[in-house]
Design a protein around this motif. Sequence first.
Motif, short mmCIF file in Angstrom:
data_model
loop_
_atom_site.label_atom_id
_atom_site.label_comp_id
_atom_site.label_asym_id
_atom_site.label_seq_id
_atom_site.Cartn_x
_atom_site.Cartn_y
_atom_site.Cartn_z
N LEU A 1 1.02 -0.94 -0.15
CA LEU A 1 0.13 0.22 0.12
C LEU A 1 0.69 1.27 0.06
O LEU A 1 0.48 2.29 -0.75
CB LEU A 1 -1.10 -0.11 1.13
N HIS A 2 1.91 1.35 0.77
CA HIS A 2 2.83 2.56 0.67
C HIS A 2 3.42 2.66 -0.54
O HIS A 2 3.51 3.68 -1.14
CB HIS A 2 3.98 2.06 1.92
N ARG A 3 3.71 1.65 -1.25
CA ARG A 3 4.52 1.74 -2.35
C ARG A 3 3.48 2.10 -3.63
O ARG A 3 3.81 2.80 -4.52
CB ARG A 3 5.08 0.15 -2.85
N TYR A 4 2.28 1.68 -3.37
CA TYR A 4 1.16 2.10 -4.36
C TYR A 4 0.92 3.38 -4.14
O TYR A 4 0.62 4.52 -5.21
CB TYR A 4 0.17 1.21 -3.96
N VAL A 5 0.78 4.04 -3.05
CA VAL A 5 0.85 5.44 -2.62
C VAL A 5 1.87 6.37 -3.38
O VAL A 5 1.41 7.43 -3.82
CB VAL A 5 0.28 5.77 -1.23
N MET A 6 3.16 5.93 -2.90
CA MET A 6 4.29 6.65 -3.63
C MET A 6 4.23 7.04 -4.93
O MET A 6 4.36 7.77 -5.68
CB MET A 6 5.50 6.05 -2.95
N THR A 7 3.68 5.89 -5.68
CA THR A 7 3.78 5.74 -7.32
C THR A 7 2.57 6.53 -7.85
O THR A 7 2.82 7.41 -8.72
CB THR A 7 3.28 4.22 -7.63
N VAL A 8 1.49 6.63 -6.96
CA VAL A 8 0.36 7.69 -7.44
C VAL A 8 0.95 9.18 -7.25
O VAL A 8 0.79 9.95 -7.98
CB VAL A 8 -0.77 7.46 -6.50
N LEU A 9 1.68 9.54 -6.24
CA LEU A 9 1.93 10.69 -5.67
C LEU A 9 3.18 11.14 -6.69
O LEU A 9 3.27 12.27 -7.48
CB LEU A 9 2.74 10.81 -4.65
N ALA A 10 3.74 9.99 -7.34
CA ALA A 10 5.14 10.38 -8.33
C ALA A 10 4.15 10.81 -9.50
O ALA A 10 5.17 11.45 -10.48
CB ALA A 10 5.88 9.26 -8.34
N ILE B 1 16.49 13.36 -6.74
CA ILE B 1 16.55 11.98 -6.76
C ILE B 1 14.90 11.25 -6.78
O ILE B 1 14.49 10.45 -7.56
CB ILE B 1 17.42 11.00 -6.13
N LEU B 2 14.22 11.74 -5.94
CA LEU B 2 12.81 11.47 -5.73
C LEU B 2 11.99 12.64 -6.16
O LEU B 2 12.52 13.75 -5.94
CB LEU B 2 12.55 11.07 -4.25
N PRO B 3 10.68 12.27 -6.68
CA PRO B 3 9.62 13.80 -6.51
C PRO B 3 9.65 14.09 -5.24
O PRO B 3 9.56 13.24 -4.05
CB PRO B 3 8.39 12.82 -7.15
N GLU B 4 9.42 15.44 -5.09
CA GLU B 4 9.14 16.11 -4.00
C GLU B 4 8.13 15.22 -2.89
O GLU B 4 8.18 15.01 -1.48
CB GLU B 4 8.86 17.40 -3.98
N GLN B 5 7.12 14.86 -3.57
CA GLN B 5 5.80 14.43 -2.85
C GLN B 5 6.31 13.02 -2.16
O GLN B 5 5.57 12.62 -1.10
CB GLN B 5 4.47 14.23 -3.67
N VAL B 6 6.95 12.16 -2.94
CA VAL B 6 7.40 11.02 -2.47
C VAL B 6 8.37 11.03 -1.27
O VAL B 6 8.28 10.29 -0.26
CB VAL B 6 7.93 10.20 -3.70
N GLU B 7 9.08 12.00 -1.52
CA GLU B 7 10.22 12.32 -0.32
C GLU B 7 9.50 12.73 1.05
O GLU B 7 9.62 12.21 2.04
CB GLU B 7 11.29 13.34 -0.75
N ALA B 8 8.46 13.74 0.85
CA ALA B 8 7.40 14.23 1.79
C ALA B 8 6.84 12.95 2.51
O ALA B 8 6.87 12.73 3.73
CB ALA B 8 6.68 14.89 1.55
N TYR B 9 6.40 12.01 1.52
CA TYR B 9 5.53 10.60 1.84
C TYR B 9 6.50 9.81 3.02
O TYR B 9 6.11 9.46 4.03
CB TYR B 9 4.91 10.05 1.14
N ILE B 10 7.74 9.65 2.63
CA ILE B 10 8.39 8.80 3.34
C ILE B 10 8.88 9.31 4.47
O ILE B 10 8.93 8.35 5.59
CB ILE B 10 9.84 8.65 2.37
N LYS B 11 9.03 10.71 4.52
CA LYS B 11 9.33 11.16 5.81
C LYS B 11 8.18 11.13 6.88
O LYS B 11 8.16 10.81 8.05
CB LYS B 11 9.71 12.48 5.84
N LYS B 12 6.97 11.41 6.33
CA LYS B 12 5.79 11.34 7.29
C LYS B 12 5.44 10.06 7.66
O LYS B 12 5.09 9.87 8.78
CB LYS B 12 4.54 11.70 6.19
N GLU B 13 5.62 9.04 6.79
CA GLU B 13 5.37 7.62 7.18
C GLU B 13 6.48 6.77 8.00
O GLU B 13 6.39 5.67 8.31
CB GLU B 13 4.89 6.80 6.06
N GLY B 14 7.64 7.63 8.02
CA GLY B 14 8.86 6.84 8.65
C GLY B 14 9.36 5.55 7.95
O GLY B 14 9.82 4.50 8.50
N LEU B 15 9.19 5.89 6.41
CA LEU B 15 9.68 4.42 5.68
C LEU B 15 11.28 4.36 5.57
O LEU B 15 11.85 5.63 5.51
CB LEU B 15 9.11 4.29 4.36
N TYR B 16 11.72 3.29 5.77
CA TYR B 16 13.12 3.05 5.54
C TYR B 16 14.22 3.64 6.56
O TYR B 16 15.29 3.80 6.52
CB TYR B 16 13.68 3.53 4.16
#
Length: 201
Positions: free
Chosen positions: A56-65, A186-201
């Motif tokens: 689901l996280h990977r899906y949302v990041m792909t939508v945002l990108a 390297i990442l679209p800004e929205q994806v970077e923001a999502y990773i920070k928000k969700e604490g991924l990686y």
Amino acid sequence: MEKRRIGIMGGTFDPIHIGHLVIAEAVYETYRLDKVLFIPASAPPHKPGVKVAPALHRYVMTVLATVGHPAFSVSDIEMRRPGPSYSYDTVRALRQEMGEACEFFFILGTDAAKELGTWNNVDELLDLCHFVAATRPGTQRAVDEVIQQFGAKGQAKIHPLSTPELAISSTDIRGRIQAGQSVRFILPEQVEAYIKKEGLY
């Protein structure tokens, strides 16, 4: 009636990055595609035992990108199907869904193209769609070898396409995030923001 030309960009997208988007745009433009479907793999068959972020996280990041591109969209077709995410099953399902009036172009990076011979039901998959293999300087020969491996069908159905050189990988990005290094540009800004928000990686 002219067939609709549909690009298929499958992948783990853990996370999706600008390298994926640049390749998709190059194929979209060169092959005059009507749309490109990004399909995050739910259970990537080539990564058994490898820990990936929840689908689901990977899906949302792909939508945002991809949300800013009028011809890019994201499908959850592999997330809705149990078991390994085989491209053959996906393309067959898309063919049933969209009908014979569509021509499919499966978009690959060089690394995935090199492994094509190991894919599930790859001969039947080549009957269902074209493959466009993005090449960088120094990788054309590897793709040519894959084409030769499939003989006449490879010549007819696998197409190398030289794309802008971007030595970016999701593995490197995850490493940079873990090390607290910048992933800006390297990442679209929205994806970077999502990773920070969700604490991924």
